[in-house]
Design a protein around this motif. Structure first.
Motif, PDB file in Angstrom:
ATOM      1  N   LEU A 144       0.686  -1.098   0.031  1.00 14.93           N
ATOM      2  CA  LEU A 144       0.008  -0.028   0.126  1.00 14.93           C
ATOM      3  C   LEU A 144       0.707   1.273   0.004  1.00 14.93           C
ATOM      4  N   PHE A 145       2.018   1.200   0.833  1.00 15.56           N
ATOM      5  CA  PHE A 145       2.594   2.361   0.710  1.00 15.56           C
ATOM      6  C   PHE A 145       3.543   2.721  -0.574  1.00 15.56           C
ATOM      7  N   SER A 146       3.725   1.679  -1.240  1.00 17.88           N
ATOM      8  CA  SER A 146       4.444   1.895  -2.734  1.00 17.88           C
ATOM      9  C   SER A 146       3.381   2.196  -3.662  1.00 17.88           C
ATOM     10  N   TYR A 147       2.009   1.703  -3.417  1.00 15.14           N
ATOM     11  CA  TYR A 147       1.002   2.106  -4.340  1.00 15.14           C
ATOM     12  C   TYR A 147       0.885   3.487  -4.302  1.00 15.14           C
ATOM     13  N   ALA A 148       0.679   4.019  -2.892  1.00 18.46           N
ATOM     14  CA  ALA A 148       0.090   5.490  -2.548  1.00 18.46           C
ATOM     15  C   ALA A 148       1.277   6.162  -3.280  1.00 18.46           C
ATOM     16  N   ARG A 149       2.449   5.924  -3.069  1.00 19.25           N
ATOM     17  CA  ARG A 149       3.711   6.964  -3.460  1.00 19.25           C
ATOM     18  C   ARG A 149       3.871   6.931  -5.020  1.00 19.25           C
ATOM     19  N   ALA A 150       3.404   6.087  -5.693  1.00 22.18           N
ATOM     20  CA  ALA A 150       3.436   5.740  -7.262  1.00 22.18           C
ATOM     21  C   ALA A 150       2.602   6.781  -8.092  1.00 22.18           C
ATOM     22  N   ASP A 151       1.292   7.190  -7.276  1.00 28.22           N
ATOM     23  CA  ASP A 151       0.217   8.055  -7.826  1.00 28.22           C
ATOM     24  C   ASP A 151       0.829   9.306  -7.987  1.00 28.22           C
ATOM     25  N   THR A 152       1.824   9.922  -7.302  1.00 27.77           N
ATOM     26  CA  THR A 152       2.229  11.184  -7.089  1.00 27.77           C
ATOM     27  C   THR A 152       3.835  11.329  -7.692  1.00 27.77           C
ATOM     28  N   HIS A 153       4.524  10.122  -7.730  1.00 26.96           N
ATOM     29  CA  HIS A 153       5.988  10.141  -8.000  1.00 26.96           C
ATOM     30  C   HIS A 153       6.239  10.511  -9.300  1.00 26.96           C
ATOM     31  N   PHE A 154       5.315  10.094 -10.288  1.00 29.18           N
ATOM     32  CA  PHE A 154       5.848  10.163 -11.839  1.00 29.18           C
ATOM     33  C   PHE A 154       4.795  11.256 -12.348  1.00 29.18           C
ATOM     34  N   LEU A 155       3.833  11.804 -11.511  1.00 30.77           N
ATOM     35  CA  LEU A 155       2.778  12.792 -12.041  1.00 30.77           C
ATOM     36  C   LEU A 155       3.186  14.087 -12.662  1.00 30.77           C
ATOM     37  N   LEU A 156       4.401  14.552 -12.007  1.00 34.09           N
ATOM     38  CA  LEU A 156       5.039  15.898 -12.681  1.00 34.09           C
ATOM     39  C   LEU A 156       5.722  15.600 -13.863  1.00 34.09           C
ATOM     40  N   HIS A 157       6.234  14.534 -14.000  1.00 35.39           N
ATOM     41  CA  HIS A 157       6.843  14.022 -15.387  1.00 35.39           C
ATOM     42  C   HIS A 157       5.782  13.829 -16.523  1.00 35.39           C
ATOM     43  N   VAL A 158       4.740  13.299 -16.066  1.00 34.59           N
ATOM     44  CA  VAL A 158       3.402  13.072 -16.969  1.00 34.59           C
ATOM     45  C   VAL A 158       3.095  14.550 -17.414  1.00 34.59           C
ATOM     46  N   PHE A 159       2.968  15.224 -16.378  1.00 32.92           N
ATOM     47  CA  PHE A 159       2.414  16.688 -16.671  1.00 32.92           C
ATOM     48  C   PHE A 159       3.233  17.631 -17.924  1.00 32.92           C
TER      49      PHE A 159
END
Length: 808
Positions: free
Chosen positions: A364-379
């Motif tokens: 759960l910790f890794s799943y929650a972190r992945a939601d925002t870890h890559f989001l700025l790069h996707v942006f």
């Protein structure tokens, strides 16, 4: 061993006694006894419901230990219909018992599970533990325990307002909406509407790389000191990514369970279930800062949850969901974007996990972190694509402008308390939305029970701080309304899924059902109530006002635009005196003769330009021309050919090329053999002998030549056929003159068709049949009998000692 033997004897004796009693009851005429004694029928029904409930419990317990799925037994007939499922459960239990005996005797050995398998099973069980009966509710330890009985508008939770253009005191002034309800404005409405996105939003730039996911981790914020350190680092960032995890299964309004925040080089996981969770209001210093861009995905509900639980507001939002829709991606989910731009596979099965569980597992910790870890790069990728596919000078093709506009509208969402309207069922928690989506036909008593049970479920959910679906699913509300049970066994049979709260408060619910059934004898009908609600929702449907029984102001009416409309045959469609699209093209009489239609919510797929009165007004030039008298139309008078004036034989066609020049064709031989008739020459057109009687274009010359050549060929063929026919007739006449007349056919001496093959063989032996001619098969009366469809093979029956399924 002796204790087991005694237990076995006791169970066997009880089974024998029960079987004998059931056999005696089965031998009696129960239907006749029920007709003589109504009390006996009631007692039998109660026992049937009790036995069905026991059987259902046994099947569920047995199915939990087997590989089969337990069937449902709502009534007696269901036992016969679901007997195969019962047998499957029994077979599965017997098979497991056989395997266990083999393991006990040592015939087979079970492989012991590894440590990783045990750990994975334990963590996966803890992920979805929302169904545990004794799970402590975190909301009970909050400094501000949620209250589910609030009325009026939602007052913002803010105590101070950073980066304010309008003071907080002005934002806390209540006002009355169009329905007369008290409301509070959005505290950052002015700041969001006047916000200008930074110039970098309109510039293409190389996407910035993200830190490796495997070699980095996130900081868990669960203390005020960790919160202060995170806030200090967030103030130095230019862009941040935010995501939330929400839980709504074991609470009435839901609660924010986790918050993920990421910058370009660091991640944080914020625990929002701490008793001091209201202190997270300090994040408004970053969330409302116009110099920091906030990137979220699908932030429509995130904005509402931040307001309701933490008093946080977002200024400068960029929603990647709107960007995915504007770019026309086949999907708009965050998992799709991560796979497209980062090639990261998100484990979306954890989306439905119980986020109240503490401590968080590694998954759960890794799943929650992945939601925002890559989001700025996707942006970064989506911003560049939006700029490349946008025309900043054309508003119709400015995709990035549309995304920013939709993001602002998302940030302006406001949370409102779910107020229950028991009379008309309007609002997000009311019964109208539920019954309008389900095609049901209730009589007044059933409709009264439906409303009463729905209201009881909502009251209990508010008191216990549980979700309404956990207490009772929606289909159970309809089942209770149809059956109107008046005892606990029937209630549990109808409900099927009995929650602990429903079992505890079953007597209270039965009394509610009884009172509602009695009140429904003279209560309103379902269709009449739906018509009354439709009149309240659409006041323009009638010239009169809404019924006096309707409340003058309810907060539930704020959701009238979102609630679905009920189309009934007797409901007239709202009509206006003038058409806003066609203007006054239709007269009053024509509009009055329209047929009444159903209430339909029609929306156009393409937006129309603004229509004004000038568009439908007639131009001055047209109006002026309409007053000018027009000359009368002259009638045609027939003039004979002899009386017509002579036509001018001169022509204005200039010379391009003489007719036939340069187009020599070899048709002298054909012309020598036959000449065209006058009619054929008229069909083809005028001929030319080399001198230009008319001057024509080159294309017309080619067409005329082709037509003449085609006519010559047809004439030559006809002439050849004619000569051939004359020669044949002459030969026939010569043979007749010589006296060789054709002999008549003798039917008596002709061979029979049944002996065609024999005659053929005799002729072949005599040498009279030519070898180069194909052999004629002759007549065979039985040749087609083998072409009929063949029947099915004879079924193979099982004999003694033989089996089609098992081989020995």
């Amino acid at each position: 061993m002796d204790s087991f033997k005694s237990l076995q004897d006791t169970i066997s004796a009880a089974l024998v006694s029960t079987t004998r009693s059931a056999t005696r009851i089965n031998g009696a005429d129960i239907a006749f006894q029920r007709s003589l004694n109504p009390k006996l029928g009631t007692a039998v029904d109660a026992q049937n419901a009790r036995l069905l409930q026991l059987a259902q419990c046994l099947l569920e317990n047995a199915a939990s230990s087997s590989d089969a799925v337990g069937p449902k037994l709502p009534d007696v007939e269901a036992i016969d219909g679901n007997w195969k499922g019962v047998v499957d459960i029994v077979d599965s239990l017997l098979e497991k018992a056989d395997i266990s005996l083999d393991e006990y005797t040592g015939v087979i050995k079970r492989m012991s599970p590894s440590g990783d398998q045990v750990r994975t099973a334990a963590t996966s069980k803890s992920h979805f533990s929302s169904g545990l009966k004794h799970f402590a509710k975190p909301q009970l330890s909050f400094e501000h325990v949620p209250q589910n009985n609030e009325t009026g508008g939602f007052r913002p939770l803010m105590t101070y307002k950073p980066h304010a253009k309008v003071p907080l005191a002005e934002c806390m002034k209540a006002f009355k909406d169009s329905n007369g309800c008290e409301q509070f404005p959005h505290p950052y409405q002015t700041e969001i509407e006047s916000y200008e996105y930074p110039p970098s939003m309109y510039e293409v730039a190389e996407p910035q790389p993200y830190p490796p996911f495997e070699t980095t981790t996130a900081s868990f914020v669960d203390t005020p000191e960790a919160l202060a350190m995170m806030l200090a680092e967030l103030k130095t960032a230019k862009e941040i990514a935010i995501d939330l995890e929400h839980h709504d299964n074991r609470t009435y309004v839901g609660m924010l369970s986790l918050m993920q925040i990421s910058t370009r080089n660091k991640d944080w996981i914020v625990d929002t279930l701490k008793p001091w969770r209201r202190r997270l209001e300090c994040l408004n210093e970053v969330f409302a800062d116009p110099n920091v861009l906030k990137v979220l995905h699908g932030a429509y509900m995130d904005i509402v949850w931040l307001q309701r639980d933490l008093g946080l507001y977002v200024v400068g939002l960029f929603d990647t969901y709107h960007a995915a829709r504007a770019l026309g991606y086949p999907q708009a989910s965050l998992a799709f974007l991560l796979d497209k731009f980062v090639n990261f596979k998100a484990q979306k099965q954890y989306r439905l996990a119980d986020w109240r569980v503490r401590p968080l597992s590694d998954e759960l910790f890794s799943y929650a972190r992945a939601d925002t870890h890559f989001l700025l790069h996707v942006f970064d990728h989506m911003r560049n694509e939006l700029i490349e596919r946008s025309n900043l000078e054309d508003p119709e093709r400015n995709k990035i402008h549309d995304v920013l506009k939709n993001s602002k509208e998302t940030a302006l969402q406001r949370y409102e308390h779910p107020i229950y309207d028991s009379e008309f069922g309007l609002g997000s928690a009311g019964w109208y939305r539920l019954i309008s989506r389900t095609p049901v036909h209730f009589n007044p008593e059933q409709f009264s029970v439906f409303r009463a049970v729905h209201k009881w479920r909502d009251d209990v959910a508010r008191q216990q701080d549980e979700s309404t679906l956990f207490i009772m699913p929606n289909h159970a509300v309809f089942s209770i309304a149809r059956a109107m049970p008046l005892d606990k066994p029937t209630l549990f049979t109808v409900t099927q899924h009995v929650s602990p709260i429903l079992r505890e408060k079953a007597d209270d619910l039965i009394s509610v059902i009884a009172r509602a059934k009695a009140a429904g004898e003279n209560g309103p009908d379902l269709n009449d109530m739906l018509k009354k609600i439709a009149h309240i929702k659409f006041p323009a449907m009638e010239s009169t006002k809404a019924p006096e029984s309707a409340p003058s102001s309810t907060l539930a009416e704020l959701e009238l635009r979102t609630a679905p409309a009920i189309a009934t045959l007797d409901t007239p469609a709202p009509r206006a005196s003038l058409s806003r699209f066609w203007g006054s093209l239709l007269s009053g009489e024509a509009s009055g003769q329209r047929r009444s239609a159903s209430t339909l919510n029609v929306s156009l797929a393409l937006p129309l330009p603004p229509l004004t009165a000038e568009i439908f007004a007639e131009p001055a030039s047209v109006a002026a021309q309409s007053n000018i008298p027009q000359a009368e139309k002259l009638e045609h008078v027939f003039v004979p050919k002899e009386e017509r004036p002579p036509e001018d034989q001169r022509t204005d066609i200039f010379i391009v090329k003489q007719l036939g020049a340069g187009h020599k064709r070899k048709r002298a031989a054909v012309e020598n053999q036959v000449e065209l008739s006058t009619d054929e020459l008229d069909k083809v057109g005028p001929t030319n002998n080399g001198e230009a009687d008319e001057i024509m274009l080159e294309g017309e010359v080619d067409e005329l030549s082709r037509r003449k050549e085609k006519a010559l060929r047809k004439a030559a063929k006809r002439e050849a056929k004619k000569q051939k026919a004359l020669l044949q007739s002459a030969e026939n006449a010569g043979s007749l003159n010589d006296g060789d007349e054709e002999a008549a056919f003798d039917y008596t001496s002709a061979p029979s068709v049944l002996r065609a093959r024999e005659v053929e063989a005799e002729q072949t032996k005599a040498g009279k049949k030519k070898k180069d001619k194909k052999k004629d098969p002759g007549f065979s009366p039985f040749s087609g009998l083998q072409d009929a469809l063949k029947g099915l093979p004879r079924s193979q029956k099982e004999g003694p000692g033989r089996s089609r399924t098992f081989t020995s």
